[in-house]
Design a protein around this motif. Structure first.
Motif, PDB file in Angstrom:
ATOM      1  N   MET A  94       0.705   4.018  -2.957  1.00  0.00           N
ATOM      2  CA  MET A  94       0.538   5.430  -2.618  1.00  0.00           C
ATOM      3  C   MET A  94       1.525   6.524  -3.005  1.00  0.00           C
ATOM      4  SD  MET A  94      -0.584   7.416   0.869  1.00  0.00           S
ATOM      5  CE  MET A  94      -2.408   7.008   0.804  1.00  0.00           C
ATOM      6  N   ILE A 138      -6.692   3.764  -2.952  1.00  0.00           N
ATOM      7  CA  ILE A 138      -5.577   4.450  -2.788  1.00  0.00           C
ATOM      8  C   ILE A 138      -5.677   5.259  -4.329  1.00  0.00           C
ATOM      9  CG2 ILE A 138      -2.990   4.559  -2.918  1.00  0.00           C
ATOM     10  CD1 ILE A 138      -3.014   2.468  -0.741  1.00  0.00           C
ATOM     11  N   PHE A 159      -2.228   5.110   4.933  1.00  0.00           N
ATOM     12  CA  PHE A 159      -2.330   4.131   3.834  1.00  0.00           C
ATOM     13  C   PHE A 159      -2.436   2.749   4.335  1.00  0.00           C
ATOM     14  CE2 PHE A 159       2.048   4.875   4.626  1.00  0.00           C
ATOM     15  CZ  PHE A 159       2.462   3.756   4.969  1.00  0.00           C
ATOM     16  N   ASN A 211       0.808  -1.086   0.080  1.00  0.00           N
ATOM     17  CA  ASN A 211       0.069   0.136   0.078  1.00  0.00           C
ATOM     18  C   ASN A 211       0.891   1.191  -0.086  1.00  0.00           C
ATOM     19  OD1 ASN A 211      -2.586  -1.166   0.006  1.00  0.00           O
ATOM     20  ND2 ASN A 211      -3.179  -0.555   2.010  1.00  0.00           N
TER      21      ASN A 211
END
Length: 431
Positions: free
Chosen positions: A324, A402, A394, A320
């Motif tokens: 991001m 995201i 995140f 994640n």
């Protein structure tokens, strides 16, 4: 300046989330609930049974079960296992008789701060910005808070300056609150040299360090740095631990782990220990025996280490974070001269620097018009130094969320700057 009282931040966030239920939240630093199925009712029951069997050698199974349903020892039932886990996973030489089991780390803060700062002239030092739960606990305990100067080159020098300034004003810094690994809200890590410098300054001025490390095990790259509690040679660090990020927040089990001495004085440590236990007895009597037993059973099942348990979540959070960062690169490349962000090596958060002030009103606008909720860094600050920054979490979102939310944030930023995003960005949602 848009500084909000700590008690109001969560209320405001809840109001925004309730007002815009379709908006994707990058504001909440929760663990992902995608791993909670490992703690289904049967798993929780099994953990409870494992602990009862573990304890049955001393008391007998039926007696253990009755004990778990009764009022319990204020200091906790599972100190031995928690001490073992902290020694194994975090390298902190925790003594069983110095582990106070608390209702999450928040209760540890709530009992430690007034105990360490009993006089009106006593002050707790915090970084600026810092975790609102710490400043909120200080306010609830009527403990004065002083922000460390942001202008200094290092934390140790900032502590030194703050201690001396307070002393000139007839006040005394009694403790400093720090999150040295993947700080909330900044994602910052104190390197080994910085930690040793902080330890030296605090030892010289007899300032207790409250070391909070909820994200320590979630390192995505680089070598782990020993906690300050593991480097402490004089008895200046109280180590705060929690299972909220590693297991689940709802169990509400944490710990305050005292050193063997306070600045070399074993008697002072015993007095502080007794004070903390008494304060806890006035607040919660004892941490839930049932949830303690579940935590203990899970620890036993995992060989008293959570490194294997958290591996799936660790890999998810790393992916994640990487997504991001990649999405930020794509969306904000047209504004690279005006917008910057950090690359955290662990934890749940990163920060974005903006060329305009981002307030509570901005948060509402972004949620209403672009379906994304982000956290103003001003909410974590004690002055106006963070008014042009936001925090992005995140940990609790999906990859698709995201992509969508960073694109939405990009639209909001472009509108504030009087510019447009390139048409390419619209396609990122499906990427």
């Amino acid at each position: 300046m848009d500084n909000m009282p700590p008690t109001s931040v969560m209320n405001f966030l809840n109001e925004v989330s309730g007002s815009f239920p379709s908006a994707i939240s990058l504001a909440s630093g929760r663990p992902s609930d995608r791993f909670f199925d490992r703690l289904d009712p049967q798993a929780l029951l099994n953990a409870l049974v494992v602990y009862e069997r573990y304890s049955a050698g001393d008391h007998g199974g039926g007696q253990v079960h009755s004990q778990l349903l009764q009022y319990g020892r204020t200091a906790g039932l599972i100190s031995e296992l928690v001490a073992q886990q902290v020694r194994s996973d975090e390298g902190v030489a925790a003594r069983t008789d110095r582990v106070l089991i608390t209702s999450g780390c928040q209760e540890a803060l709530a009992v430690c701060l007034p105990a360490l700062c009993p006089e009106p002239s006593d002050v707790i030092l915090v970084c600026n910005p810092t975790y609102v739960g710490a400043t909120g606990a200080a306010k609830a305990g009527r403990v004065a808070v002083a922000a460390l100067p942001n202008s200094g080159p290092c934390v140790a020098e900032a502590i030194e300056r703050a201690v001396l300034q307070l002393r000139r004003n007839g006040r005394r810094a009694r403790a400093v609150y720090l999150i040295p690994d993947f700080d909330n809200p900044t994602g910052r890590v104190l390197d080994s040299a910085a930690r040793r410098d902080v330890l030296q300054v605090c030892a010289r001025h007899r300032v207790i360090i409250l070391e909070d490390n909820p994200y320590r095990l979630f390192r995505y790259e680089g070598d782990a740095i020993p906690p300050m509690a593991a480097l402490d040679e004089v008895g200046s660090v109280i180590y705060l631990s929690t299972f909220s990020k590693t297991l689940t927040p709802s169990l509400r089990v944490g710990a305050a782990i005292l050193p063997e001495t306070i600045f070399g004085d074993a008697g002072a440590c015993r007095v502080l220990w007794e004070d903390l236990v008494q304060r806890k007895s006035f607040v919660t009597l004892n941490t839930s025996q049932i949830t303690q037993a579940i935590v203990a059973g899970l620890l036993i099942e995992q060989g008293v280490s959570l490194r294997g348990w958290i591996r799936p979540a660790l890999d998810w959070y790393r992916a994640n974070r990487d997504l991001m960062l990649s999405q930020l690169d794509c969306v904000f490349s047209p504004f690279s001269d005006q917008i910057r962000w950090n690359r955290p090596s662990g934890g749940f958060f990163l920060t974005l620097d903006l060329p305009f002030r981002f307030s509570a009103e901005s948060m509402n606008e972004c949620a209403r018009d672009d379906n994304v909720i982000v956290m103003p860094m001003s909410f974590f600050a004690l002055d106006d130094s963070q008014d042009y920054r936001i925090r992005l979490a995140f940990s609790a979102v999906t990859p698709e969320q995201i992509r969508t939310s960073v694109t939405g944030l990009g639209r909001y930023v472009a509108r504030r700057l009087g510019r447009e995003l390139p048409s390419l960005v619209g396609g990122l949602r499906e990427g």
